[in-house]
Scaffold this motif. Sequence first.
Motif, mmCIF file in Angstrom:
data_model
loop_
_atom_site.group_PDB
_atom_site.id
_atom_site.type_symbol
_atom_site.label_atom_id
_atom_site.label_comp_id
_atom_site.label_asym_id
_atom_site.label_seq_id
_atom_site.Cartn_x
_atom_site.Cartn_y
_atom_site.Cartn_z
ATOM 1 N N ASP A 13 -7.712 23.116 8.273
ATOM 2 C CA ASP A 13 -7.398 22.629 6.936
ATOM 3 C C ASP A 13 -8.246 21.416 6.569
ATOM 4 O O ASP A 13 -8.750 20.696 7.435
ATOM 5 N N ILE A 14 -8.371 21.183 5.280
ATOM 6 C CA ILE A 14 -8.973 19.957 4.769
ATOM 7 C C ILE A 14 -7.859 18.926 4.699
ATOM 8 O O ILE A 14 -6.752 19.225 4.248
ATOM 9 N N ILE A 15 -8.131 17.710 5.181
ATOM 10 C CA ILE A 15 -7.130 16.640 5.152
ATOM 11 C C ILE A 15 -7.444 15.724 3.972
ATOM 12 O O ILE A 15 -8.578 15.237 3.842
ATOM 13 N N LEU A 16 -6.445 15.513 3.131
ATOM 14 C CA LEU A 16 -6.595 14.623 1.982
ATOM 15 C C LEU A 16 -5.641 13.444 2.148
ATOM 16 O O LEU A 16 -4.441 13.640 2.359
ATOM 17 N N LYS A 17 -6.183 12.243 2.045
ATOM 18 C CA LYS A 17 -5.346 11.052 2.117
ATOM 19 C C LYS A 17 -5.709 10.156 0.947
ATOM 20 O O LYS A 17 -6.888 9.844 0.740
ATOM 21 N N ILE A 35 0.855 -1.185 0.000
ATOM 22 C CA ILE A 35 0.000 0.000 0.000
ATOM 23 C C ILE A 35 0.892 1.236 0.000
ATOM 24 O O ILE A 35 1.839 1.323 0.780
ATOM 25 N N VAL A 36 0.571 2.183 -0.860
ATOM 26 C CA VAL A 36 1.309 3.441 -0.912
ATOM 27 C C VAL A 36 0.323 4.560 -0.613
ATOM 28 O O VAL A 36 -0.641 4.753 -1.355
ATOM 29 N N CYS A 37 0.543 5.249 0.508
ATOM 30 C CA CYS A 37 -0.367 6.321 0.925
ATOM 31 C C CYS A 37 0.342 7.667 0.941
ATOM 32 O O CYS A 37 1.540 7.748 1.233
ATOM 33 N N ASN A 38 -0.418 8.699 0.640
ATOM 34 C CA ASN A 38 0.061 10.082 0.731
ATOM 35 C C ASN A 38 -0.986 10.886 1.474
ATOM 36 O O ASN A 38 -2.183 10.732 1.232
ATOM 37 N N LYS A 39 -0.504 11.739 2.356
ATOM 38 C CA LYS A 39 -1.410 12.579 3.134
ATOM 39 C C LYS A 39 -0.986 14.026 2.945
ATOM 40 O O LYS A 39 0.199 14.350 2.996
ATOM 41 N N SER A 40 -1.970 14.894 2.730
ATOM 42 C CA SER A 40 -1.684 16.315 2.571
ATOM 43 C C SER A 40 -2.834 17.125 3.148
ATOM 44 O O SER A 40 -3.878 16.572 3.501
ATOM 45 N N THR A 41 -2.630 18.413 3.230
ATOM 46 C CA THR A 41 -3.685 19.310 3.706
ATOM 47 C C THR A 41 -3.807 20.466 2.730
ATOM 48 O O THR A 41 -2.864 20.785 1.994
ATOM 49 N N LYS A 42 -4.975 21.061 2.725
ATOM 50 C CA LYS A 42 -5.163 22.288 1.951
ATOM 51 C C LYS A 42 -6.082 23.203 2.730
ATOM 52 O O LYS A 42 -6.860 22.758 3.574
ATOM 53 N N LYS A 43 -5.961 24.471 2.465
ATOM 54 C CA LYS A 43 -6.764 25.476 3.176
ATOM 55 C C LYS A 43 -8.239 25.323 2.823
ATOM 56 O O LYS A 43 -8.598 25.102 1.674
ATOM 57 N N ASP A 44 -9.073 25.425 3.837
ATOM 58 C CA ASP A 44 -10.523 25.401 3.656
ATOM 59 C C ASP A 44 -11.002 26.846 3.736
ATOM 60 O O ASP A 44 -10.889 27.476 4.787
ATOM 61 N N PRO A 45 -11.542 27.382 2.642
ATOM 62 C CA PRO A 45 -11.961 28.788 2.656
ATOM 63 C C PRO A 45 -13.121 29.071 3.618
ATOM 64 O O PRO A 45 -13.297 30.207 4.047
ATOM 65 N N GLU A 46 -13.874 28.036 3.994
ATOM 66 C CA GLU A 46 -15.032 28.232 4.858
ATOM 67 C C GLU A 46 -14.722 28.051 6.340
ATOM 68 O O GLU A 46 -15.505 28.444 7.193
ATOM 69 N N HIS A 47 -13.599 27.417 6.678
ATOM 70 C CA HIS A 47 -13.258 27.130 8.075
ATOM 71 C C HIS A 47 -11.800 27.476 8.338
ATOM 72 O O HIS A 47 -11.007 27.612 7.414
ATOM 73 N N GLN A 48 -11.453 27.601 9.598
ATOM 74 C CA GLN A 48 -10.059 27.893 9.925
ATOM 75 C C GLN A 48 -9.186 26.635 9.873
ATOM 76 O O GLN A 48 -7.997 26.717 9.676
ATOM 77 N N LYS A 52 -3.480 -2.405 -5.108
ATOM 78 C CA LYS A 52 -4.014 -3.341 -6.103
ATOM 79 C C LYS A 52 -4.779 -2.614 -7.209
ATOM 80 O O LYS A 52 -5.951 -2.843 -7.411
ATOM 81 N N ASN A 53 -4.141 -1.748 -7.919
ATOM 82 C CA ASN A 53 -4.652 -0.925 -9.024
ATOM 83 C C ASN A 53 -5.947 -0.161 -8.673
ATOM 84 O O ASN A 53 -6.803 0.071 -9.515
ATOM 85 N N HIS A 54 -6.073 0.226 -7.416
ATOM 86 C CA HIS A 54 -7.186 1.054 -6.954
ATOM 87 C C HIS A 54 -6.642 2.242 -6.153
ATOM 88 O O HIS A 54 -5.577 2.145 -5.531
ATOM 89 N N LEU A 55 -7.386 3.318 -6.167
ATOM 90 C CA LEU A 55 -7.043 4.511 -5.407
ATOM 91 C C LEU A 55 -8.152 4.752 -4.385
ATOM 92 O O LEU A 55 -9.321 4.892 -4.747
ATOM 93 N N PHE A 56 -7.772 4.770 -3.121
ATOM 94 C CA PHE A 56 -8.701 5.014 -2.019
ATOM 95 C C PHE A 56 -8.478 6.452 -1.567
ATOM 96 O O PHE A 56 -7.368 6.808 -1.184
ATOM 97 N N LYS A 57 -9.525 7.245 -1.601
ATOM 98 C CA LYS A 57 -9.403 8.668 -1.276
ATOM 99 C C LYS A 57 -10.273 8.993 -0.076
ATOM 100 O O LYS A 57 -11.460 8.676 -0.042
ATOM 101 N N SER A 58 -9.672 9.634 0.929
ATOM 102 C CA SER A 58 -10.382 10.098 2.127
ATOM 103 C C SER A 58 -10.210 11.610 2.206
ATOM 104 O O SER A 58 -9.093 12.113 2.103
#
Length: 177
Positions: free
Chosen positions: A42-46, A27-40, A51-57
């Motif tokens: 951040d939005i968390i992206l993982k 499994i290869v995972c990446n986690k990042s954040t980006k600014k949420d314009p509506e809240h103070q 197995k040739n699938h991408l799981f996005k949270s």
Amino acid sequence: MRYVLIILTLILTFSCKVKAQETDLKIVCNKSTKKDPEHQDDIILKTCEFKNHLFKSTGIADYKGRYSYNYELFLIDKKDTLKVKNSDFFNQKAIELEKLINEKLKTEYESNSKIPEISDCMKWIDFRHYKLNEFGISFTNKNQMEFNIDYGIGSACFNVSSSSVVMELTEIEQYLK
């Protein structure tokens, strides 16, 4: 000499099989954040590739900074990335996996219902059997698959509004396509 060749062949075959299994379950995972314009917060992206699938949270904070997650699953094709259902990722025995996850959730639900501090909130949960496509799927830092369910009971009982079942990849391997 003949026995040595047989043993050597068995050892090589076994070690190749183990190596193949290790790569199949990587499994290869990446986690990042980006600014949420509506809240103070951040939005968390993982994102996790497995197995040739991408799981996005995608985690979005409420007004108190508590995160709720949305989950998506994509099939990575040579030319495109297609959104798919959880059931598309698993084989025909997935009904057994679904049953196992629900049994674990029910055990946790019944146990939590007996805790006085949260028993009132637990009454808001209309516990039932959940289908595989209702779960959000993600991965832990220890390469375990996590099945998440949102009970939809509101923010007053946020601490029990969702639950997850974590399983070792070796436990779910038999259910994978």
